[in-house]
Scaffold this active site. Sequence first.
Site, PDB file in Angstrom:
ATOM      1  CB  CYS A  67      -0.987  -0.066   1.261  1.00  0.00           C
ATOM      2  SG  CYS A  67      -2.172   1.689   1.123  1.00  0.00           S
ATOM      3  NE  ARG A  70       2.436   0.826   3.577  1.00  0.00           N
ATOM      4  CZ  ARG A  70       3.817   0.019   3.728  1.00  0.00           C
ATOM      5  NH1 ARG A  70       3.857  -0.512   4.897  1.00  0.00           N
ATOM      6  NH2 ARG A  70       4.454  -0.023   2.608  1.00  0.00           N
ATOM      7  CD1 TRP A 238      -7.206   8.676  -2.428  1.00  0.00           C
ATOM      8  CD2 TRP A 238      -8.233   9.017  -0.466  1.00  0.00           C
ATOM      9  NE1 TRP A 238      -6.382   9.085  -1.615  1.00  0.00           N
ATOM     10  CE2 TRP A 238      -6.887   9.471  -0.208  1.00  0.00           C
ATOM     11  CE3 TRP A 238      -9.256   9.247   0.639  1.00  0.00           C
ATOM     12  CZ2 TRP A 238      -6.299  10.157   0.838  1.00  0.00           C
ATOM     13  CZ3 TRP A 238      -8.454   9.790   1.661  1.00  0.00           C
ATOM     14  CH2 TRP A 238      -7.418  10.264   1.924  1.00  0.00           C
ATOM     15  CD  GLU A 243      -5.873   1.886  -6.914  1.00  0.00           C
ATOM     16  OE1 GLU A 243      -6.175   0.530  -6.701  1.00  0.00           O
ATOM     17  OE2 GLU A 243      -5.891   2.834  -6.196  1.00  0.00           O
TER      18      GLU A 243
HETATM   19  C1  HEM Z   1      -6.593   6.285   1.687  1.00  0.00           C
HETATM   20  C2  HEM Z   1      -6.368   5.916   0.398  1.00  0.00           C
HETATM   21  C3  HEM Z   1      -5.576   4.846   0.052  1.00  0.00           C
HETATM   22  C4  HEM Z   1      -4.815   4.807  -1.224  1.00  0.00           C
HETATM   23  C5  HEM Z   1      -4.713   5.967  -2.413  1.00  0.00           C
HETATM   24  C6  HEM Z   1      -4.342   3.470  -1.542  1.00  0.00           C
HETATM   25  C7  HEM Z   1      -3.401   3.091  -2.534  1.00  0.00           C
HETATM   26  C8  HEM Z   1      -3.354   1.542  -2.716  1.00  0.00           C
HETATM   27  C9  HEM Z   1      -2.792   1.079  -4.023  1.00  0.00           C
HETATM   28  C10 HEM Z   1      -2.646   2.023  -5.348  1.00  0.00           C
HETATM   29  C11 HEM Z   1      -2.839  -0.109  -3.879  1.00  0.00           C
HETATM   30  C12 HEM Z   1      -2.175  -1.119  -4.926  1.00  0.00           C
HETATM   31  C13 HEM Z   1      -3.529  -1.880  -5.466  1.00  0.00           C
HETATM   32  C14 HEM Z   1      -3.548  -2.469  -6.840  1.00  0.00           C
HETATM   33  O1  HEM Z   1      -2.329  -2.386  -7.503  1.00  0.00           O
HETATM   34  O2  HEM Z   1      -4.289  -3.357  -7.068  1.00  0.00           O
HETATM   35  C15 HEM Z   1      -3.093  -0.530  -2.517  1.00  0.00           C
HETATM   36  C16 HEM Z   1      -2.959  -1.720  -2.063  1.00  0.00           C
HETATM   37  C17 HEM Z   1      -3.414  -2.003  -0.755  1.00  0.00           C
HETATM   38  N1  HEM Z   1      -4.007  -1.240   0.381  1.00  0.00           N
HETATM   39 FE1  HEM Z   1      -4.148   0.677   0.191  1.00  0.00          FE
HETATM   40  N2  HEM Z   1      -4.602   2.622  -0.204  1.00  0.00           N
HETATM   41  C18 HEM Z   1      -5.378   3.473   0.648  1.00  0.00           C
HETATM   42  C19 HEM Z   1      -5.928   3.310   1.843  1.00  0.00           C
HETATM   43  C20 HEM Z   1      -6.180   1.983   2.253  1.00  0.00           C
HETATM   44  C21 HEM Z   1      -6.584   1.370   3.294  1.00  0.00           C
HETATM   45  C22 HEM Z   1      -7.633   2.430   4.342  1.00  0.00           C
HETATM   46  C23 HEM Z   1      -6.345   0.327   3.631  1.00  0.00           C
HETATM   47  C24 HEM Z   1      -6.877  -0.825   4.888  1.00  0.00           C
HETATM   48  C25 HEM Z   1      -7.348  -0.208   5.896  1.00  0.00           C
HETATM   49  C26 HEM Z   1      -5.593  -0.303   2.649  1.00  0.00           C
HETATM   50  C27 HEM Z   1      -4.870  -1.511   2.521  1.00  0.00           C
HETATM   51  C28 HEM Z   1      -4.033  -1.794   1.415  1.00  0.00           C
HETATM   52  C29 HEM Z   1      -3.846  -3.369   1.244  1.00  0.00           C
HETATM   53  C30 HEM Z   1      -4.011  -4.447   2.216  1.00  0.00           C
HETATM   54  C31 HEM Z   1      -3.414  -3.585  -0.181  1.00  0.00           C
HETATM   55  C32 HEM Z   1      -2.605  -4.741  -0.845  1.00  0.00           C
HETATM   56  C33 HEM Z   1      -4.009  -5.538  -1.333  1.00  0.00           C
HETATM   57  C34 HEM Z   1      -3.497  -6.833  -2.048  1.00  0.00           C
HETATM   58  O3  HEM Z   1      -2.695  -7.497  -1.465  1.00  0.00           O
HETATM   59  O4  HEM Z   1      -4.129  -7.120  -3.202  1.00  0.00           O
HETATM   60  N3  HEM Z   1      -5.196   0.752   1.699  1.00  0.00           N
HETATM   61  N4  HEM Z   1      -3.438   0.669  -1.738  1.00  0.00           N
HETATM   62  N1  LIG Z   2      -7.004   2.477  -3.572  1.00  0.00           N
HETATM   63  C1  LIG Z   2      -7.306   1.103  -3.233  1.00  0.00           C
HETATM   64  N2  LIG Z   2      -7.036   0.261  -4.189  1.00  0.00           N
HETATM   65  C2  LIG Z   2      -6.839  -1.035  -3.858  1.00  0.00           C
HETATM   66  C3  LIG Z   2      -6.278  -1.572  -2.566  1.00  0.00           C
HETATM   67  C4  LIG Z   2      -6.095  -2.831  -2.225  1.00  0.00           C
HETATM   68  C5  LIG Z   2      -6.403  -3.776  -3.312  1.00  0.00           C
HETATM   69  C6  LIG Z   2      -6.916  -3.506  -4.576  1.00  0.00           C
HETATM   70  C7  LIG Z   2      -7.464  -4.294  -5.507  1.00  0.00           C
HETATM   71  N3  LIG Z   2      -6.155  -5.099  -5.917  1.00  0.00           N
HETATM   72  C8  LIG Z   2      -6.402  -6.458  -6.979  1.00  0.00           C
HETATM   73  C9  LIG Z   2      -6.758  -5.742  -8.184  1.00  0.00           C
HETATM   74  C10 LIG Z   2      -7.519  -6.869  -8.928  1.00  0.00           C
HETATM   75  C11 LIG Z   2      -6.377  -7.176  -9.961  1.00  0.00           C
HETATM   76  C12 LIG Z   2      -5.214  -6.183  -9.629  1.00  0.00           C
HETATM   77  N4  LIG Z   2      -5.486  -5.379  -8.887  1.00  0.00           N
HETATM   78  C13 LIG Z   2      -7.152  -2.153  -4.711  1.00  0.00           C
HETATM   79  C14 LIG Z   2      -8.088   0.721  -2.088  1.00  0.00           C
HETATM   80  C15 LIG Z   2      -8.959  -0.142  -1.919  1.00  0.00           C
HETATM   81  C16 LIG Z   2      -9.714  -0.211  -0.451  1.00  0.00           C
HETATM   82  C17 LIG Z   2      -8.691   0.604   0.256  1.00  0.00           C
HETATM   83  S1  LIG Z   2      -7.617   1.723  -0.650  1.00  0.00           S
END
Ligand code: HEM
Ligand SMILES: N=C(Nc1cccc(CNC[C@@H]2CCCN2)c1)c1cccs1
Length: 363
Positions: A67, A70, A238, A243
């Site tokens: 993420c 963070r 958000w 994405e």
């Molecule tokens: C507040 C704005 C936030 C932004 C802009 C953001 C941005 C992102 C982005 C761009 C990714 C990669 C997603 C992808 O490529 O599919 C990501 C992954 C992730 N984010 Fe954040 N995030 C935010 C908030 C949060 C919150 C609130 C949580 C949990 C409480 C969180 C937990 C995670 C987790 C667990 C992943 C990895 C998901 C996976 O393994 O597939 N994020 N975030």
């Molecule tokens: N901005 C966000 N993006 C996000 C975060 C975690 C996981 C994902 C979804 N990731 C899996 C997708 C599905 C195929 C490749 N990307 C998106 C957030 C989603 C929920 C909190 S932040």
Amino acid sequence: NTDRAKLMKEAENFLTNCYDELGYSMTELNSRVNQVNEEISSNGFYAHTTEELKHGAKMAWRNSNKCIGRLFWDRLHVIDARGTKEENAIFEQLFNHISFATNGGKIIPTITIFDPVIPGEDPIRIWNHQLLRYAGYETEQGVIGDPDSITFTKVCLELGWEGNGTAFDLLPLVIQVGNKQPMWKEIPEEIIMEVPIEHPTEPIFGDMEVKWYGVPIISDMRLEIGGIQYCAAPFNGWYMGTEVGARNFADENRYNLLPLVANNLNLDVQTNRSLWKDRALVELNLAVLYSYQQHGVTIVDHHTAAQQFLAFENKEIQSGRDVTGMWSWLIPPVSPATTHVFHKRYENKVITPNYYYQEKPFI
Ligand code: HEM
Ligand SMILES: N=C(Nc1cccc(CNC[C@@H]2CCCN2)c1)c1cccs1
């Protein structure tokens, strides 16, 4: 037994870090540890206080290595929905999450936490990957909608849901309590915020109507805090523009819109050297950022997000904590080398509390 000993160790590790961060004394920590010890040795389980649950969910976000968002980990809004057992009450909590987090477009990072897995009790599972997502249909003319949703869409159709067959049909919510029959419900359209996508100056989509939903709400991950597993804990932030603009709309196995955009920009798609894909990609991402902004829905560009991540790194160092991360996910898919993230290394050490994948409850 060993399970209880393992749980006690994980609980003690969490409580020590959590109570230290919350400024409790050693005396307060020790009395809580003893109390939890008692509970585990008699029930093989322990219940978090609401304060422990809230801080644990924030710590889990702070530890999410993939993420980039963070910096705001300590401002997560946590809804304690434990004790919600009845399906209709669960749906109501999910609808409330969508409307509360959307907040008219000024998105509030929120997590709703249902009961954890409790020995001898029915676990709750949300079958959706995200609460808001579009359906995908395989037809003779090719795929309509989001190819990533084809399997789940079939599950919804088998459960009796009927889509409209458009490229942007919002899927129903599907939940399951224990091994009971999964239940589905359409999301009331008055709580759904969608953004029509348009470029500030060029008609890049021709006559195709392109839109996306405002709030990404991940609903299929497991939140683990001090050895306790919360398998239904949907969370949202958000979007970072890339994405939507560089993956959901641009991937060939998603909406695959680059050829359409390139042709509407009169780019030379016959040769790679015209960099038509790159120019179409930038205009597509510009359109996404512009459209969310025009409609008052929170979104962050990848440059600002990277700068915010740098601020997070510095803040963590000030707090005496190591920054862990997964480089390959932290770099944005557009112009990665223009961000500081690309030029440094991150240790991908997984520490708890954290969010984890869990196997799908359906095949
Ligand atoms: C507040 C704005 C936030 C932004 C802009 C953001 C941005 C992102 C982005 C761009 C990714 C990669 C997603 C992808 O490529 O599919 C990501 C992954 C992730 N984010 Fe954040 N995030 C935010 C908030 C949060 C919150 C609130 C949580 C949990 C409480 C969180 C937990 C995670 C987790 C667990 C992943 C990895 C998901 C996976 O393994 O597939 N994020 N975030
Ligand atoms: N901005 C966000 N993006 C996000 C975060 C975690 C996981 C994902 C979804 N990731 C899996 C997708 C599905 C195929 C490749 N990307 C998106 C957030 C989603 C929920 C909190 S932040």
